[in-house]
Design a protein around this motif. Sequence first.
Motif, PDB file in Angstrom:
ATOM      1  N   GLN A  87     -21.335 -11.208 -42.574  1.00 29.59           N
ATOM      2  CA  GLN A  87     -20.217 -10.372 -42.148  1.00 29.59           C
ATOM      3  C   GLN A  87     -20.374  -9.925 -40.695  1.00 29.59           C
ATOM      4  O   GLN A  87     -19.387  -9.784 -39.967  1.00 29.59           O
ATOM      5  CB  GLN A  87     -20.095  -9.140 -43.052  1.00 29.59           C
ATOM      6  N   HIS A  88     -21.611  -9.714 -40.257  1.00 36.63           N
ATOM      7  CA  HIS A  88     -21.838  -9.092 -38.947  1.00 36.63           C
ATOM      8  C   HIS A  88     -22.463 -10.006 -37.900  1.00 36.63           C
ATOM      9  O   HIS A  88     -22.510  -9.617 -36.726  1.00 36.63           O
ATOM     10  CB  HIS A  88     -22.718  -7.855 -39.120  1.00 36.63           C
ATOM     11  N   LYS A  89     -22.967 -11.186 -38.265  1.00 37.91           N
ATOM     12  CA  LYS A  89     -23.615 -12.049 -37.277  1.00 37.91           C
ATOM     13  C   LYS A  89     -22.608 -12.468 -36.205  1.00 37.91           C
ATOM     14  O   LYS A  89     -21.424 -12.613 -36.452  1.00 37.91           O
ATOM     15  CB  LYS A  89     -24.241 -13.276 -37.942  1.00 37.91           C
ATOM     16  N   GLY A  90     -23.150 -12.641 -35.010  1.00 33.13           N
ATOM     17  CA  GLY A  90     -22.308 -13.058 -33.904  1.00 33.13           C
ATOM     18  C   GLY A  90     -21.636 -11.922 -33.156  1.00 33.13           C
ATOM     19  O   GLY A  90     -20.926 -12.144 -32.188  1.00 33.13           O
ATOM     20  N   LYS A  91     -21.872 -10.706 -33.610  1.00 37.72           N
ATOM     21  CA  LYS A  91     -21.291  -9.550 -32.928  1.00 37.72           C
ATOM     22  C   LYS A  91     -22.263  -8.380 -33.008  1.00 37.72           C
ATOM     23  O   LYS A  91     -23.167  -8.362 -33.846  1.00 37.72           O
ATOM     24  CB  LYS A  91     -19.947  -9.167 -33.542  1.00 37.72           C
ATOM     25  N   ASN A 158     -33.862  -3.841 -35.058  1.00 40.39           N
ATOM     26  CA  ASN A 158     -34.443  -4.378 -33.827  1.00 40.39           C
ATOM     27  C   ASN A 158     -33.888  -5.718 -33.357  1.00 40.39           C
ATOM     28  O   ASN A 158     -34.197  -6.148 -32.243  1.00 40.39           O
ATOM     29  CB  ASN A 158     -35.965  -4.503 -33.988  1.00 40.39           C
ATOM     30  N   GLU A 159     -33.095  -6.377 -34.185  1.00 39.29           N
ATOM     31  CA  GLU A 159     -32.542  -7.662 -33.750  1.00 39.29           C
ATOM     32  C   GLU A 159     -31.107  -7.493 -33.252  1.00 39.29           C
ATOM     33  O   GLU A 159     -30.372  -6.625 -33.731  1.00 39.29           O
ATOM     34  CB  GLU A 159     -32.569  -8.689 -34.895  1.00 39.29           C
ATOM     35  N   ASP A 160     -30.725  -8.336 -32.314  1.00 40.86           N
ATOM     36  CA  ASP A 160     -29.357  -8.371 -31.803  1.00 40.86           C
ATOM     37  C   ASP A 160     -28.541  -9.290 -32.701  1.00 40.86           C
ATOM     38  O   ASP A 160     -28.743 -10.507 -32.705  1.00 40.86           O
ATOM     39  CB  ASP A 160     -29.373  -8.897 -30.364  1.00 40.86           C
ATOM     40  N   PHE A 161     -27.642  -8.723 -33.489  1.00 35.93           N
ATOM     41  CA  PHE A 161     -26.867  -9.522 -34.435  1.00 35.93           C
ATOM     42  C   PHE A 161     -25.988 -10.557 -33.731  1.00 35.93           C
ATOM     43  O   PHE A 161     -25.555 -11.527 -34.347  1.00 35.93           O
ATOM     44  CB  PHE A 161     -26.025  -8.614 -35.333  1.00 35.93           C
ATOM     45  N   ARG A 162     -25.746 -10.360 -32.449  1.00 36.72           N
ATOM     46  CA  ARG A 162     -24.968 -11.347 -31.701  1.00 36.72           C
ATOM     47  C   ARG A 162     -25.726 -12.663 -31.569  1.00 36.72           C
ATOM     48  O   ARG A 162     -25.125 -13.706 -31.292  1.00 36.72           O
ATOM     49  CB  ARG A 162     -24.624 -10.799 -30.314  1.00 36.72           C
ATOM     50  N   LEU A 163     -27.051 -12.618 -31.777  1.00 35.59           N
ATOM     51  CA  LEU A 163     -27.885 -13.809 -31.613  1.00 35.59           C
ATOM     52  C   LEU A 163     -28.288 -14.433 -32.945  1.00 35.59           C
ATOM     53  O   LEU A 163     -29.078 -15.383 -32.963  1.00 35.59           O
ATOM     54  CB  LEU A 163     -29.138 -13.463 -30.800  1.00 35.59           C
ATOM     55  N   ILE A 164     -27.768 -13.918 -34.042  1.00 36.32           N
ATOM     56  CA  ILE A 164     -28.041 -14.534 -35.344  1.00 36.32           C
ATOM     57  C   ILE A 164     -27.075 -15.698 -35.524  1.00 36.32           C
ATOM     58  O   ILE A 164     -25.866 -15.543 -35.403  1.00 36.32           O
ATOM     59  CB  ILE A 164     -27.901 -13.519 -36.490  1.00 36.32           C
ATOM     60  N   ARG A 165     -27.624 -16.866 -35.788  1.00 35.06           N
ATOM     61  CA  ARG A 165     -26.832 -18.091 -35.859  1.00 35.06           C
ATOM     62  C   ARG A 165     -27.038 -18.788 -37.210  1.00 35.06           C
ATOM     63  O   ARG A 165     -28.062 -18.624 -37.862  1.00 35.06           O
ATOM     64  CB  ARG A 165     -27.249 -19.064 -34.768  1.00 35.06           C
TER      65      ARG A 165
END
Length: 207
Positions: A87-91, A158-165
Amino acid sequence: MSNVSLPPIFVADAMGIDFLNSRATPVDTPVEWLGSGEDLIAWIKAAGLAPADVLQDFKANASAGELDAVAEQARSLREWFRGFVHQHKGKALKVSELSKLEPLNRILERDDTFGQIGVGKDEATGSSRFVWVEKRRWHSPESLLLPIAREIANVVCNEDFRLIRACEGHACTLLFVDRTKSHRRKWCSMAVCGNRAKQAALRERMR
């Protein structure tokens, strides 16, 4: 979904995301690495999330049904977090989503960790020095969920969800955190999905 026939896959560069990859389709065939209590213990051992003697003790003394029940809880936790990540990856993840993390916080509040002073090595000098060592009291097989929950919390905090691929490989369902400098990572592994994509592109050009 097949029984475990492959060693666990750790390609995500974040253990909480690797936990999601404990059910995946890495090479055409879906694989479940947490299908039983013994599977769960094997995955935790491979991930290095609990001491070997603790895992051996649970394996030797807990009933099969007890361990299988914990594996079922682990699968439920995994699928809840999978939905949250997709739902939230990429943003960017917003703090307004805190209420959705209540299932995770309910597990985390069971944790019984403590710290002790131990001896470790100074990486700069190689000499021994005192270090803070975090330990956990493993009261029951359900305690095996706690280090997993901590790794999930680490992803959230701690992770940037924008960088989850999600891997772009054909039929591959593996997830990862893109830590490349250009943030253009496409594949779970260049050796598997990346190579298959190159071969497919080559065949297409030859046509």
